[in-house]
Design a protein around this motif. Structure first.
Motif, PDB file in Angstrom:
ATOM      1  N   SER A  90       0.921  -1.322   0.068  1.00 32.60           N
ATOM      2  CA  SER A  90       0.095   0.082   0.203  1.00 32.60           C
ATOM      3  C   SER A  90       0.939   1.406  -0.008  1.00 32.60           C
ATOM      4  O   SER A  90       2.071   1.090   0.270  1.00 32.60           O
ATOM      5  CB  SER A  90      -0.843  -0.031   1.271  1.00 32.60           C
ATOM      6  N   ALA A  91       0.334   2.530  -0.291  1.00 33.54           N
ATOM      7  CA  ALA A  91       0.974   3.653  -0.233  1.00 33.54           C
ATOM      8  C   ALA A  91       1.646   4.040   1.039  1.00 33.54           C
ATOM      9  O   ALA A  91       2.777   4.355   1.345  1.00 33.54           O
ATOM     10  CB  ALA A  91       0.131   4.964  -0.354  1.00 33.54           C
ATOM     11  N   ASP A  92       0.865   3.516   1.923  1.00 30.60           N
ATOM     12  CA  ASP A  92       1.538   3.742   3.496  1.00 30.60           C
ATOM     13  C   ASP A  92       2.698   2.903   3.835  1.00 30.60           C
ATOM     14  O   ASP A  92       3.672   3.356   4.283  1.00 30.60           O
ATOM     15  CB  ASP A  92       0.098   3.434   4.617  1.00 30.60           C
ATOM     16  N   GLU A  93       2.647   1.609   3.419  1.00 29.95           N
ATOM     17  CA  GLU A  93       3.811   0.655   3.531  1.00 29.95           C
ATOM     18  C   GLU A  93       4.961   1.203   2.918  1.00 29.95           C
ATOM     19  O   GLU A  93       5.931   1.198   3.370  1.00 29.95           O
ATOM     20  CB  GLU A  93       3.302  -0.635   3.173  1.00 29.95           C
ATOM     21  N   LEU A  94       4.612   1.615   1.570  1.00 34.88           N
ATOM     22  CA  LEU A  94       5.798   2.440   0.808  1.00 34.88           C
ATOM     23  C   LEU A  94       6.301   3.525   1.394  1.00 34.88           C
ATOM     24  O   LEU A  94       7.427   3.682   1.066  1.00 34.88           O
ATOM     25  CB  LEU A  94       5.300   2.476  -0.585  1.00 34.88           C
ATOM     26  N   ARG A  95       5.578   4.303   1.771  1.00 35.16           N
ATOM     27  CA  ARG A  95       5.922   5.485   2.523  1.00 35.16           C
ATOM     28  C   ARG A  95       6.957   5.268   3.754  1.00 35.16           C
ATOM     29  O   ARG A  95       7.953   5.946   3.933  1.00 35.16           O
ATOM     30  CB  ARG A  95       4.696   6.264   3.110  1.00 35.16           C
ATOM     31  N   PHE A  96       6.620   4.244   4.467  1.00 36.59           N
ATOM     32  CA  PHE A  96       7.367   3.843   5.662  1.00 36.59           C
ATOM     33  C   PHE A  96       8.917   3.289   4.799  1.00 36.59           C
ATOM     34  O   PHE A  96       9.846   3.659   5.598  1.00 36.59           O
ATOM     35  CB  PHE A  96       6.898   2.825   6.173  1.00 36.59           C
ATOM     36  N   VAL A  97       8.652   2.499   3.980  1.00 40.68           N
ATOM     37  CA  VAL A  97      10.324   2.346   3.322  1.00 40.68           C
ATOM     38  C   VAL A  97      11.018   3.301   2.859  1.00 40.68           C
ATOM     39  O   VAL A  97      12.183   3.434   3.081  1.00 40.68           O
ATOM     40  CB  VAL A  97       9.954   1.263   1.933  1.00 40.68           C
ATOM     41  N   LEU A  98      10.317   4.521   2.118  1.00 37.37           N
ATOM     42  CA  LEU A  98      11.243   5.451   1.871  1.00 37.37           C
ATOM     43  C   LEU A  98      11.616   6.241   3.124  1.00 37.37           C
ATOM     44  O   LEU A  98      12.577   6.795   3.003  1.00 37.37           O
ATOM     45  CB  LEU A  98      10.093   6.289   0.623  1.00 37.37           C
ATOM     46  N   SER A 111       1.933   3.223 -10.687  1.00 44.89           N
ATOM     47  CA  SER A 111       0.788   2.677  -9.950  1.00 44.89           C
ATOM     48  C   SER A 111      -0.212   3.233  -8.971  1.00 44.89           C
ATOM     49  O   SER A 111       0.207   4.511  -8.741  1.00 44.89           O
ATOM     50  CB  SER A 111       1.513   1.345  -8.943  1.00 44.89           C
ATOM     51  N   ASP A 112      -1.221   2.745  -8.455  1.00 44.96           N
ATOM     52  CA  ASP A 112      -2.063   3.378  -7.565  1.00 44.96           C
ATOM     53  C   ASP A 112      -1.296   3.819  -6.513  1.00 44.96           C
ATOM     54  O   ASP A 112      -1.498   5.141  -5.995  1.00 44.96           O
ATOM     55  CB  ASP A 112      -3.381   2.858  -7.274  1.00 44.96           C
ATOM     56  N   LEU A 117       2.119   8.939  -3.485  1.00 46.31           N
ATOM     57  CA  LEU A 117       3.187   9.240  -2.836  1.00 46.31           C
ATOM     58  C   LEU A 117       3.638  10.700  -3.324  1.00 46.31           C
ATOM     59  O   LEU A 117       3.457  10.945  -4.474  1.00 46.31           O
ATOM     60  CB  LEU A 117       4.570   8.278  -3.158  1.00 46.31           C
ATOM     61  N   ASP A 118       4.325  11.483  -2.368  1.00 42.17           N
ATOM     62  CA  ASP A 118       5.042  12.673  -2.675  1.00 42.17           C
ATOM     63  C   ASP A 118       6.252  12.258  -3.579  1.00 42.17           C
ATOM     64  O   ASP A 118       7.325  11.580  -3.091  1.00 42.17           O
ATOM     65  CB  ASP A 118       5.782  13.520  -1.522  1.00 42.17           C
TER      66      ASP A 118
END
Length: 498
Positions: A90-98, A111-112, A117-118
């Motif tokens: 999800s966007a939140d999970e990817l945001r955490f990785v970044l 992708s959605d 993401l910013d």
């Protein structure tokens, strides 16, 4: 650094030693090893121009692509760290990785999740923008990078609620690739279809072993059975990332023999599958690709192919690693007893990114503590039991829930099971099983307790069995806190109430 051999060095040698060998196939793109080497040099120079240097992170957000291998090799050339993130998150999970990695450059596919993401600075869109980045770099010499430096970051499953990036060095990856290609008996001309996710070590380890032997890596964005058939036929693929349901899907897609899959040297399965492929006789395939592994060991720590006919379900350790089965006091337990699987050797990771406390705990006393339970059998082979997670103390004996859960789940009526410890005035804790039965199946508590007799010692057998519709989960594992709250668990060693 005459003893150093990085992934970049492997590529550079193949560019000289295999000038006519195809290294990469991705759609209409075909690259020989010299052509791949030039692109990697240009990419490394372009990334350096964007401020990427030793220890900096580069992230890929997208499906499988030749760019994944190129970015990894370019990071090896610079001493940077490459992370192919799980694009399914999800966007939140990817945001955490970044936020966790703080990458200098992110290469992304639409992708959605990515769209939410910013994308401020340092972002390069895959496709035309990526190709422009590569073309804008120069071919030049780069300083030698020690092979002990981390080059690949792969996020592990979030068993405790937060994923951690395991850092793997070139030395570890080269060592693991060498072990794998020996057990798999790879030969020149080996062609691997990267149809499994490259953010997963199961696909990445074969991609890198194929690179190590100077074979051909074929890329496709994701698993599609018809496309797998087409690529196996067109590129004479030796091996692909396939298992159970995927094999069935390929058989269905190739009904009538539309494609020639005979180049695929793989594990035997159904009669229809065996007739389509060439059943392989390597130790890896004869043993059904068995063993024990995790991201932190580069892929496989033990191979069933090194212990054919052995007692242990996981086989014997890689020739470049050591395994010990340790008790709670970090002392090796005798053969036949269950303890934590611990390892050290050439294929082991370098620790987790930005997790000093976790690293101190997991890498204590010079051994990587895997968090998984196993047993050394009398013939020296290893049996994998399951995740350690927590321990129950019954009298003077240690009981690991995973061992009892495994025995319970071998009953045909049991869909899932978890084991907790409940306070006991005489024994400190007693073992309690929480069981979900298969739809339409029936079993009594007495029947289940009797079923595990002979599989586990008497003190490990459940005193009570509670039946539920479903076992609550935290990630992939039982939510033991929720189970304790619902079923009276507590009094664990080290807990305030103990």
């Amino acid at each position: 650094m005459i003893h150093s051999l990085s992934l970049s060095d492997v590529l550079a040698e193949h560019a000289r030693s295999r000038p006519g060998t195809t290294a990469v196939v991705d759609g209409e793109l075909r690259l020989t090893y010299p052509e791949l080497d030039v692109r990697v040099s240009r990419l490394a120079d372009a990334l350096a121009g964007r401020g990427v240097g030793g220890g900096d992170r580069v992230v890929w957000l997208g499906q499988n692509s030749h760019a994944v291998l190129e970015l990894l090799l370019a990071c090896s050339r610079l001493g940077a760290v490459f992370c192919p993130a799980n694009w399914r998150q999800s966007a939140d999970e990817l945001r955490f990785v970044l936020q966790d990695l703080g990458p200098a450059v992110v290469v992304w596919e639409p992708s959605d999740a990515v769209g939410a993401l910013d994308r401020d600075g340092g972002w390069v869109r895959a496709g035309a923008d990526y190709e422009e980045l590569v073309a804008g770099g120069s071919v030049r010499e780069f300083p030698q990078v020690a092979d002990a430096e981390p080059v690949l970051a792969l996020y592990t499953a979030a068993f405790d609620g937060r994923p951690n990036a395991a850092l793997l060095s070139s030395a570890a990856l080269v060592a693991h690739a060498t072990s794998l290609l020996v057990v798999r008996q790879m030969e020149p001309g080996f062609t691997f279809l990267n149809n499994g996710p490259l953010f997963h070590v199961g696909t990445m380890m074969f991609c890198l072993a194929t690179l190590q032997i100077g074979g051909t890596n074929v890329f496709t964005p994701a698993f599609d059975p018809e496309e797998v058939c087409r690529l196996v036929d067109a590129e004479r693929v030796t091996q692909a990332f396939l298992f159970g349901p995927m094999i069935d899907a390929v058989v269905k897609a190739n009904a009538g023999g539309k494609y020639d899959l005979s180049s695929l040297r793989f594990v035997a399965a159904s009669d229809e599958w065996n007739a389509m492929i060439t059943v392989d006789d390597s130790p890896w395939c004869r043993s059904k690709m068995g063993g024990y592994g995790q991201t932190e060991v580069g892929g496989m720590l033990t191979f069933l192919g090194l212990a054919e006919g052995g007692a242990g379900y996981a086989g014997r350790p890689s020739p470049l690693a050591q395994v010990r089965i340790m008790g709670p006091d970090d002392v090796e337990v005798p053969a036949g007893e269950v303890g934590e699987i611990c390892a050290r050797g050439k294929t082991l990771f370098s620790g987790y990114f930005a997790r000093p406390d976790l690293n101190a705990e997991k890498l204590r006393n010079g051994w990587h503590h895997t968090g998984d339970l196993g047993r050394r059998e009398p013939d020296g082979t290893i049996t994998f039991i399951g995740p350690r997670l927590r321990m129950i103390k019954s009298g003077a004996e240690n009981v690991y829930p995973a061992e009892v859960e495994r025995a319970l789940k071998s009953h045909p009526a049991v869909a899932d099971a978890a084991v907790i410890g409940v306070p006991d005035p005489a024994w400190h804790q007693a073992v309690k099983a929480v069981v979900a039965l298969r739809e339409g199946a029936a079993a009594t508590a007495e029947e289940l307790v009797e079923h595990v007799r002979g599989q586990v010692a008497a003190y490990k057998r459940p005193r009570e069995v509670a039946f539920v519709e479903e076992i609550p989960k935290r990630g992939f594992t039982p939510d033991y806190d929720a189970l304790d709250a619902a079923h009276g668990g507590g009094n664990y060693p080290g807990s305030p109430s103990a």
